[in-house]
Scaffold this active site. Structure first.
Site, short mmCIF file in Angstrom:
data_model
loop_
_atom_site.label_atom_id
_atom_site.label_comp_id
_atom_site.label_asym_id
_atom_site.label_seq_id
_atom_site.Cartn_x
_atom_site.Cartn_y
_atom_site.Cartn_z
CG HIS A 250 -15.37 40.89 -11.43
ND1 HIS A 250 -16.40 41.47 -10.73
CD2 HIS A 250 -14.53 40.37 -10.50
CE1 HIS A 250 -16.20 41.32 -9.43
NE2 HIS A 250 -15.08 40.65 -9.26
CB SER B 263 -25.90 34.02 -41.87
OG SER B 263 -26.41 35.17 -42.52
CE LYS C 161 -22.46 35.29 -37.93
NZ LYS C 161 -23.63 36.16 -37.81
CD GLU D 160 -27.03 32.40 -30.88
OE1 GLU D 160 -27.21 33.61 -30.93
OE2 GLU D 160 -26.86 31.69 -31.89
#
Ligand code: ARG
Length: 472
Positions: free
Chosen positions: A164, A285, A291, A298
């Site tokens: 969880h 970025s 970044k 991803e």
């Protein structure tokens, strides 16, 4: 060349037609743009077929030899780019045959004896899929080897195991990584399974009903390296279950890659800080100078959705199709190729990513401080002293509750603190019982996260890999 010529080459089936195909209809009907990659398999299939035609006396032996030689030089020329498929051809089969006809003249027309594009395309795709499956197996193996390498370097690294997404029990990083090894082992088994059912020759089925010529399908199967021939001509030309099974195995594989990717994304966030990805496998970025984004992981996650889409497309294209061949089936290629291409680059890029990450062992250890993830060990101790597990759970639950209220960690508790909660704790070696390492090592049963158990698991993983390594 006018647009019309590019879009609409003369049709090999034009005999009964008195009008030229409408340009838009041609464009809609054509598959060359996406089936051109089949040409090496198309030629391979034609070579086996025409040798068989010669051997069986269906066409004169000299004609067969002429066509074999023509196909061989054509293959070499297409390979080097000396020859090119006519972009105006309807599909790869027509494009190859037209080139052959240009080179050999009318004798090339004998190649299509006892054959239809329906059994031809089914053969081409099966040959293609077999190669693609072997490629995926090899790439999956590389990822597995890397996982083994990382696992052996991290036998003693502990991190919070979670359920969880809440800290549950400490686990070895090696154990966590090996979980993915075993997922990939089953993925590879599924690829091999799909390969076995793909490994049957459809050629010789003709358009649907078989052929009037005395062909030798088993000879062709042997020439092409198929284990056997598809028994039923209708089945041979009209099913694509092998493609669906392949993409299904690939979708499951991608699902596994997406889970590992998701964990690497989470672990590389500052909140976790469990992993640092190299600058060579991350991106920046355009606006935020600080970044460093885990785009690769991803995209692996995102492309999984795309492969599920391919599987759904294939299943839906084939749903309710009456026997035998239907043109709907031309739509099988884009999703099939897309899924195979996507999985292939995904496995390669995942391997590169795994070559360029560093685990932050200290951060993992720190995450185990005060996280109560050894509470089960306290309960298990009481059980070994004779307390029923449910009661032990209750006692330890109270200890945890008290610690939370007092802002203390389990590892702050002394033997006396524990004895206060239950006399069964009297004289216990509290630090050993409560430490994450003690907790992990106590899980010594087969398949658990204890050191010896993980070492044994690592050995079994290595043997699994060795046993499936193709003999050099
Ligand atoms: N391009 C076609 C396909 O991929 C080849 C088979 C065409 N057969 C036919 N009868 N039109 O399905």
């Amino acid at each position: 060349m006018s647009d019309k010529a590019v879009n609409n080459a003369p049709k090999l089936w034009a005999g009964r037609f008195s009008q030229e195909t409408d340009a838009l209809v041609h464009q809609f009907n054509a598959s060359l743009s996406f089936d051109r990659r089949l040409w090496p398999y198309d030629i391979q299939g034609s070579l086996a077929h025409v040798k068989m035609l010669g051997k069986c006396g269906i066409i004169p032996a000299e004609d067969s030899q002429t066509i074999v030689a023509g196909l061989e030089t054509l293959a070499a020329d297409l390979e080097t780019g000396t020859a090119a498929l006519d972009p105006g051809a309807e599909d790869v089969h027509m494009a190859v045959e037209s080139l052959l006809t240009q080179r050999l003249g009318p004798v090339a027309g004998k190649l299509h004896t006892a054959r239809s594009r329906n059994d031809q395309v089914a053969t081409d795709i099966r040959l293609y899929v077999k190669d693609a499956l072997a490629d995926l197996g090899g790439k999956a193996e590389r990822v597995q080897s890397r996982l083994i390498e990382l696992a052996s370097q991290n036998l003693d690294t502990l991190l919070p195991g979670v359920t969880h997404m809440q800290h549950a029990q400490p686990v070895r990083l090696a154990h966590h990584l090996l979980a993915y090894f075993w997922m990939l082992s089953r993925d590879r088994e599924r690829l091999v399974d799909a390969w076995k059912r793909t490994d049957m020759l459809p050629l010789g089925a003709g358009a649907l009903a078989g052929t009037t010529f005395p062909i030798d399908r088993h000879f062709v199967a042997q020439e092409l390296g198929f284990a056997g021939v598809v028994e039923n001509s209708l089945d041979a030309v009209s099913d694509r279950d092998f493609a669906i099974e392949t993409v299904s195995a690939v979708a499951i594989l991608m699902m596994h890659l997406s889970r590992l990717s998701e964990e690497l994304i989470l672990w590389s966030s500052p909140e976790f800080g469990f992993v640092e990805m190299g600058d060579n496998v991350t991106t920046g970025s355009s606006i935020m100078p600080q970044k460093k984004n885990p785009d690769v992981a991803e995209l692996l996650r995102g492309k999984t959705g795309r492969v599920y889409g391919d599987l759904t497309a294939l299943l839906t294209i084939m749903k309710s199709l009456p026997l035998a061949y239907n043109k709907d089936m031309q739509e099988d290629k884009e999703p099939l190729f897309d899924a195979l291409d996507t999985a292939s680059i995904s496995l390669s890029v995942l391997h590169t990513l795994l070559e360029n990450i560093a685990f932050k062992i200290e951060r993992m250890a720190r995450a185990l401080h005060g996280d109560f993830s050894t509470a089960t060990d306290l309960a298990d101790y009481l059980v070994r002293q004779g307390l029923p597990f449910r009661q032990a759970h209750e006692v330890v639950g109270k200890i945890v509750g008290r610690c939370v209220a007092e802002g203390r960690a389990l590892e702050d508790l002394s033997a006396d603190d524990l004895a206060e909660a239950s006399p069964l704790f009297t004289g216990v070696d509290a630090p050993a019982l409560i430490s994450p390492r003690g907790s992990a090592d106590a899980r010594a049963a087969y398949g658990g996260t204890g050191k010896a158990a993980v070492e044994a698991q690592l050995e079994r993983a290595q043997s699994w890999l060795e046993a499936r390594r193709p003999a050099a």
